[in-house]
Design an enzyme around this catalytic site. Structure first.
Site, PDB file in Angstrom:
ATOM      1  N   HIS A 126       0.826  -1.222   0.000  1.00  0.00           N
ATOM      2  CA  HIS A 126       0.000   0.000   0.000  1.00  0.00           C
ATOM      3  C   HIS A 126       0.857   1.267   0.000  1.00  0.00           C
ATOM      4  O   HIS A 126       0.711   2.106  -0.916  1.00  0.00           O
ATOM      5  CB  HIS A 126      -0.971  -0.007   1.177  1.00  0.00           C
ATOM      6  CG  HIS A 126      -1.685   1.296   1.386  1.00  0.00           C
ATOM      7  ND1 HIS A 126      -2.538   1.835   0.450  1.00  0.00           N
ATOM      8  CD2 HIS A 126      -1.636   2.190   2.413  1.00  0.00           C
ATOM      9  CE1 HIS A 126      -3.009   2.997   0.893  1.00  0.00           C
ATOM     10  NE2 HIS A 126      -2.465   3.234   2.084  1.00  0.00           N
ATOM     11  N   HIS A 169       3.807   6.996   5.505  1.00  0.00           N
ATOM     12  CA  HIS A 169       2.617   7.709   5.983  1.00  0.00           C
ATOM     13  C   HIS A 169       1.763   6.907   6.961  1.00  0.00           C
ATOM     14  O   HIS A 169       0.994   7.481   7.737  1.00  0.00           O
ATOM     15  CB  HIS A 169       1.766   8.188   4.798  1.00  0.00           C
ATOM     16  CG  HIS A 169       0.908   7.144   4.174  1.00  0.00           C
ATOM     17  ND1 HIS A 169       1.367   6.277   3.212  1.00  0.00           N
ATOM     18  CD2 HIS A 169      -0.397   6.804   4.367  1.00  0.00           C
ATOM     19  CE1 HIS A 169       0.390   5.464   2.840  1.00  0.00           C
ATOM     20  NE2 HIS A 169      -0.694   5.761   3.521  1.00  0.00           N
ATOM     21  N   GLU A 229       0.741   5.719  12.505  1.00  0.00           N
ATOM     22  CA  GLU A 229      -0.630   5.354  12.857  1.00  0.00           C
ATOM     23  C   GLU A 229      -0.784   3.865  13.172  1.00  0.00           C
ATOM     24  O   GLU A 229      -1.529   3.485  14.076  1.00  0.00           O
ATOM     25  CB  GLU A 229      -1.542   5.736  11.687  1.00  0.00           C
ATOM     26  CG  GLU A 229      -3.017   5.568  11.957  1.00  0.00           C
ATOM     27  CD  GLU A 229      -3.842   5.995  10.751  1.00  0.00           C
ATOM     28  OE1 GLU A 229      -4.853   5.341  10.488  1.00  0.00           O
ATOM     29  OE2 GLU A 229      -3.468   6.974  10.075  1.00  0.00           O
ATOM     30  N   ASP A 230      -0.080   3.022  12.435  1.00  0.00           N
ATOM     31  CA  ASP A 230      -0.338   1.575  12.513  1.00  0.00           C
ATOM     32  C   ASP A 230       0.795   0.739  13.085  1.00  0.00           C
ATOM     33  O   ASP A 230       0.670  -0.488  13.166  1.00  0.00           O
ATOM     34  CB  ASP A 230      -0.673   1.035  11.108  1.00  0.00           C
ATOM     35  CG  ASP A 230      -1.956   1.634  10.563  1.00  0.00           C
ATOM     36  OD1 ASP A 230      -2.809   2.018  11.378  1.00  0.00           O
ATOM     37  OD2 ASP A 230      -2.096   1.729   9.326  1.00  0.00           O
ATOM     38  N   ASP A 271      -3.229   8.310  -1.145  1.00  0.00           N
ATOM     39  CA  ASP A 271      -3.600   7.250  -0.193  1.00  0.00           C
ATOM     40  C   ASP A 271      -5.054   6.822  -0.415  1.00  0.00           C
ATOM     41  O   ASP A 271      -5.377   5.636  -0.497  1.00  0.00           O
ATOM     42  CB  ASP A 271      -3.400   7.786   1.228  1.00  0.00           C
ATOM     43  CG  ASP A 271      -3.954   6.835   2.289  1.00  0.00           C
ATOM     44  OD1 ASP A 271      -3.512   5.681   2.342  1.00  0.00           O
ATOM     45  OD2 ASP A 271      -4.833   7.273   3.068  1.00  0.00           O
ATOM     46  N   ASP A 331     -20.127  15.730 -24.557  1.00  0.00           N
ATOM     47  CA  ASP A 331     -18.732  15.317 -24.430  1.00  0.00           C
ATOM     48  C   ASP A 331     -18.522  13.811 -24.544  1.00  0.00           C
ATOM     49  O   ASP A 331     -17.458  13.305 -24.249  1.00  0.00           O
ATOM     50  CB  ASP A 331     -18.108  15.855 -23.136  1.00  0.00           C
ATOM     51  CG  ASP A 331     -18.828  15.373 -21.898  1.00  0.00           C
ATOM     52  OD1 ASP A 331     -19.807  14.632 -22.043  1.00  0.00           O
ATOM     53  OD2 ASP A 331     -18.394  15.741 -20.795  1.00  0.00           O
TER      54      ASP A 331
END
Length: 749
Positions: free
Chosen positions: A74, A98, A102-103, A163, A283
Site C-alpha cells: 500500500h 505515511h 498510525e499503525d 492514499d 462530451d
C-alpha cells in the site's frame, strides 16, 4: 436518483465492477519507483527513498491488507502515484512512511530524528486522530487537522489523495457498508479537493471508483451504453481528428490532436442528475488539441469555427480567465460531420500538464529549479482558497458544522467577477456583493453599505453573474458593522463565518457595557459609594463565587440578564464590609431619593419647587445627559430646553424667568428623541429601519421620509425612550442596516 445497494456477493460485484478489486503489482524492491523519480528529478536524493522503504518494510512486517497482500504494497503504491505526478523525494519518502506512525510502533519522534522535520510534518498531517479520544467527532477533527497541515504545505493533501486513491482501488475487499461510507466521503470531500487542486487525473478516478461502489448496477449500465457505441464513436472521432490535423498543417502549427477519455461518473451526472438523454451528451464525443503557444490556441479555434458551426453559448475562454484551480483551456462545442455535436478543448502543452496534475505540476517545477528548496510557502498565491478554508475552520468550533461548511466550500460551483481594477475574484454560485466584499477583505465586508454592479446601483442581496464588475461602498464610521440580515443571503462560508464572529464579539461587548452601566446606575440610585466599590477587587471575587471566568464575564452575565444587578451589588457590599471593618458596614437603602412619582414624569426637578409642573421642550427634545435650562412659562409651569437650543438666546432676554433645573429620571420617565437616518435608497429600507427600532423596544411616534434625485433617502423618526443610556446602542444598530451610511440625533427643529 438515489439507489440503495443491497449486500451483494463478492462474485457479482467482481463481475459488475472489476476496478475496485485491483491488486498492487508485487515488487520485491523499489526499482520501479526509483526509476520514475529519477526520470522527473535526475539530481534528486534517492538515498532517502531507499532508507524510507527499508524503515516502512520493517515497521509493517507481518501486517497484511484485507486483500491478503503484504501491507507494504500500500505505501509503495501511494508513493508510485505521487512519483507519477512528479513530486520530489521528500514527499515520496513521506508517502512510504505515511502509515507507520498510525499503525506501527514507529513513533513521530523517531521519524523526525531519522528523516527530518519536513518529512515528519507531512506524515503527521495525514495521520488519523485517535477515535477513542475524539469519539464521534474523530473523522471531522482528522479532516480539520489535515486542512490545517495542508494550508502550511499542500503536499499533505497530495499524499492523502494518493492514499485515498489506492484504497479506493481495493474497496472490493472491504465490507460493503464500510466501502459505501468511504465512497460517500470521497465524493463529498476528497474528489472536490482534487478538483480544487486541479488534479484531474486523480479526481476523475476517485469519482468513477466511488460511483462504482455506490451504484454498481448504474455503473455497469452506463459502461455498457458507452461500450456499445465505442466502435462507431471511435471511427467518427478518427474522422474529426483527421480534419483538425489538416487544419493544423494548413496553418503550419505543430500540435497533437487526440480523442478525450470518457468519465462514467460525468455521464451519470448528466443523465441522472440533469435529466439528459444519453445520445444528447456533448462530451461523449470529445477532442483535445495540444499546441505550442497561446497564439496557436486561438488560431486553431478560428480554423475549427471556420470549418464547423459553433453551438451558441457553448464557448468558454479559460485562458483569458483561468478557473480557481489555475485550469486554462479553450472550450467550444461545434456541429461536426453528419450534424453531430463535438466538444473540443484547445490548450498548450503546459496548460495540459496543469490540467492533469494541477498543483503537483507546480511542485515538480519548483523542485527541479536549481537551488530551490520547497517549503511551507511553496503554495501559489493563486490558491487563496486554502488560506480562506484554514481561516474559517479556526472560527468553527462544532465538528459537524465544520464538515458541512467544508463540503459546501469545496463543492460549490463558482462565478468569476472583477474588481474595478480588473482583478478576478472567484465566488460560490449565487454569491452577492456582500460575499464579494468579504473576499476582498474582512474590514471591507464589515463596513459595506452599498454596491454597484456593472456601473448600476443594486441591492446587496443581488445575485452576481460571471463577468460582472463589482464595486462596493464602505462606511467611514469606525463603529460600522454587518447586518444580521446578511446571513440570510450570503453564500460563501468565509462571509458567513466573519459575520457570525462579528456579532458574537459585538454582543459580548454590548452586554459587558450594559452590565457595567446597570450596576453603576443601581449604585447611584441607592447612594452607594460607587468609586470605592468599583475600585476594589471585590468584583473579581464575586465573579469567582458565581463561577465566571473574570469580571468581564460577570458584567456580560448581568447585561444579558443571567444574573440580577441587585444580587451582585449585595455580594460586593457584603464582601467589602467584611474586608474593611474600620469603616463599618455599608448599608443598602431600600428607597432612593424621596420624591413622589407623578404620572407622565418628566424626569426633571426644579430646585426649590419640587411640585411644579415641568414640560420638556419639543423644539430641542432634551434627554438625560444634556445640559439644560428651565424657563417659567405663563400658566404652563416650567419649560426645559437644551442649553444650546436656538430658542434659549431669546429666553435669556427675560433672565428673571430662568430657573435652575436638574435631571432626576425615574422608571416612569419618558423622553422624546428625534433621529435622522441617511441612506442609499433601496426597496425595503423603511421597513428595515422600523424593524430594528422596534427590536430595540422603541415606540415610534412619527416618521418622515424623502428621497432626492441622487437616490439618497433622508428619514426622520420621533420616538419615546425610557432609558436614554441605550440611545447609542440604537443608533449603532440602525447604522448597521444595509445601505445606511449615517444616523444621528437631531436636537433642533
Amino acid at each position: 436518483m438515489a439507489e440503495t445497494v443491497p449486500p451483494a456477493s463478492t462474485s457479482s460485484l467482481r463481475r459488475l465492477v472489476p476496478r475496485i478489486f485491483s491488486r498492487s503489482a508485487r515488487r520485491d524492491d523499489v526499482e520501479q519507483l526509483l526509476r520514475t523519480v529519477r526520470t522527473h528529478h535526475p539530481k534528486g536524493d534517492l538515498v532517502i527513498l531507499e532508507r524510507a522503504y527499508a524503515v516502512a518494510d520493517k515497521a509493517h512486517s507481518g501486517q497484511t491488507r484485507q486483500s491478503g497482500e503484504p501491507y507494504i504494497t500500500h505505501p509503495l503504491a501511494v508513493a508510485q502515484i505521487l512519483a507519477d505526478l512528479g513530486l520530489g523525494p521528500r514527499a515520496i519518502a513521506a508517502a512510504l512512511l505515511h502509515d507507520t506512525v498510525e499503525d506501527t510502533s514507529y513513533g513521530l519522534d523517531d521519524l523526525s530524528a531519522e528523516f527530518g522535520d519536513e518529512v515528519a510534518m507531512l506524515v503527521d498531517g495525514v495521520t488519523k486522530l485517535d477515535k477513542v479520544k475524539y469519539g464521534e467527532s474523530a473523522q471531522a477533527e482528522t479532516v480539520r487537522k489535515m486542512i490545517v497541515a495542508m494550508s502550511r504545505d499542500i503536499r499533505v493533501l497530495l499524499i492523502k489523495l494518493a492514499d485515498r486513491l489506492h484504497n479506493a482501488r481495493t474497496w472490493g475487499f472491504v465490507p460493503p457498508e464500510k466501502a459505501r461510507k468511504k465512497a460517500t466521503e470521497t465524493l463529498e470531500i476528497y474528489a472536490p479537493l482534487a478538483h480544487r487542486l486541479g488534479i484531474q487525473a486523480i479526481k476523475s478516478e476517485l469519482e468513477d471508483l466511488s460511483f462504482a461502489v455506490l451504484h454498481p448496477k448504474l455503473y455497469a449500465e452506463i459502461e455498457s451504453l458507452v461500450l456499445q457505441r465505442t466502435p462507431q464513436r471511435e471511427q467518427y472521432v478518427r474522422n474529426v481528428i483527421e480534419s483538425v490535423d489538416a487544419d493544423l498543417r494548413e496553418l503550419r502549427i505543430r500540435g497533437r490532436v487526440m480523442g478525450r477519455p470518457k468519465q462514467l461518473y460525468s455521464v451519470y451526472q448528466k443523465m441522472i442528475v440533469r435529466g439528459r438523454e444519453f445520445d444528447d451528451i456533448y462530451d461523449l464525443i470529445g477532442i483535445r488539441v495540444l499546441v505550442g503557444s497561446v497564439r496557436d490556441c486561438y488560431a486553431v479555434l478560428g480554423a475549427i469555427h471556420a470549418r464547423w458551426t459553433p453551438l451558441p453559448g457553448r464557448f468558454k475562454d479559460y485562458i483569458a480567465t483561468p478557473k480557481f484551480n489555475l485550469y486554462q483551456s479553450l472550450h467550444t462545442t461545434v456541429i461536426g460531420p453528419n450534424g453531430r455535436t463535438v466538444e473540443i478543448q484547445i490548450r498548450t502543452n503546459e496548460m495540459h500538464q496543469q490540467a492533469e496534475f494541477g498543483v503537483a505540476a507546480h511542485w515538480k517545477y519548483k523542485e527541479q529549479m536549481a537551488g530551490a528548496k520547497p517549503d511551507a510557502k511553496a503554495v501559489d498565491t493563486d490558491m487563496a482558497w486554502l488560506a480562506h478554508i484554514s481561516d474559517w475552520q479556526a472560527e468553527t468550533a462544532d465538528p459537524g458544522e465544520f464538515l458541512d461548511s467544508l463540503r459546501f466550500e469545496i463543492g460549490a460551483k463558482e462565478v468569476y467577477v472583477f474588481t474595478p481594477k480588473g482583478r478576478v475574484i472567484g465566488l460560490p454560485a449565487g454569491a452577492t456583493p456582500v460575499d464579494f466584499a468579504y473576499a476582498v477583505h474582512t474590514e471591507v465586508g464589515h463596513r459595506t453599505m452599498g454596491s454597484k454592479v456593472n456601473g448600476r446601483l443594486v441591492p446587496l442581496e443581488s445575485e452576481l453573474k460571471s463577468g460582472d464588475v463589482v464595486e462596493v461602498f464602505t462606511s467611514k464610521n469606525p463603529d460600522a458593522g454587518p447586518s444580521q440580515d446578511w446571513l440570510s443571503f450570503v453564500k460563501s462560508t468565509r462571509a458567513r463565518s466573519k459575520i457570525r464572529g462579528w456579532f458574537t464579539k459585538e454582543r459580548r461587548e454590548e452586554a459587558i457595557e450594559q452590565g457595567k452601566e446597570s450596576i453603576a446606575r443601581a449604585m447611584r440610585r441607592q447612594n452607594l459609594p460607587l468609586q470605592r466599590l468599583m475600585s476594589q477587587d471585590s468584583f473579581g471575587e464575586v465573579a469567582q463565587q458565581l463561577k465566571y471566568e473574570d469580571v468581564s464575564a460577570l458584567y456580560a452575565a448581568v447585561g444579558e440578564g443571567h444574573v440580577s444587578t441587585q444580587s451582585v451589588i449585595e455580594k460586593v457590599t457584603a464582601l467589602v464590609s467584611a474586608q474593611d471593618t474600620s469603616t463599618g458596614p455599608i448599608d443598602i437603602p431600600v428607597v432612593g431619593r424621596a420624591r413622589q412619582p407623578r404620572s407622565g414624569d418628566s424626569g426633571v426637578l426644579v430646585r426649590g419647587a419640587p411640585d411644579i409642573l415641568v414640560k420638556l421642550a419639543k423644539c430641542c427634545t432634551p434627554v438625560p445627559g444634556d445640559e439644560i435650562v428651565g424657563f417659567v412659562t405663563r400658566g404652563s409651569g416650567v419649560s426645559v430646553h437644551r442649553e444650546d437650543c436656538t430658542n434659549v438666546a431669546s429666553l435669556k432676554q427675560d433672565p428673571q424667568r430662568l430657573i435652575d433645573v436638574e435631571w432626576a429620571p425615574t422608571t416612569k420617565s419618558l423622553f422624546l428623541v428625534q433621529i435622522q437616518v441617511e441612506a442609499l435608497d433601496r426597496s425595503g429600507l423603511l421597513s428595515d429601519v422600523t424593524r430594528v427600532l422596534s427590536e430595540h423596544h422603541v415606540n415610534i411616534l412619527s416618521a418622515t421620509v424623502s428621497t432626492n434625485n441622487d437616490r439618497l433617502a433622508i428619514s426622520r423618526f420621533v420616538f419615546e425612550m425610557g432609558d436614554t443610556v441605550h440611545l447609542d446602542r440604537v443608533l449603532n444598530a440602525v447604522r448597521r442596516i444595509d445601505a445606511v451610511y449615517d444616523v444621528y440625533r437631531v436636537t433642533s427643529s
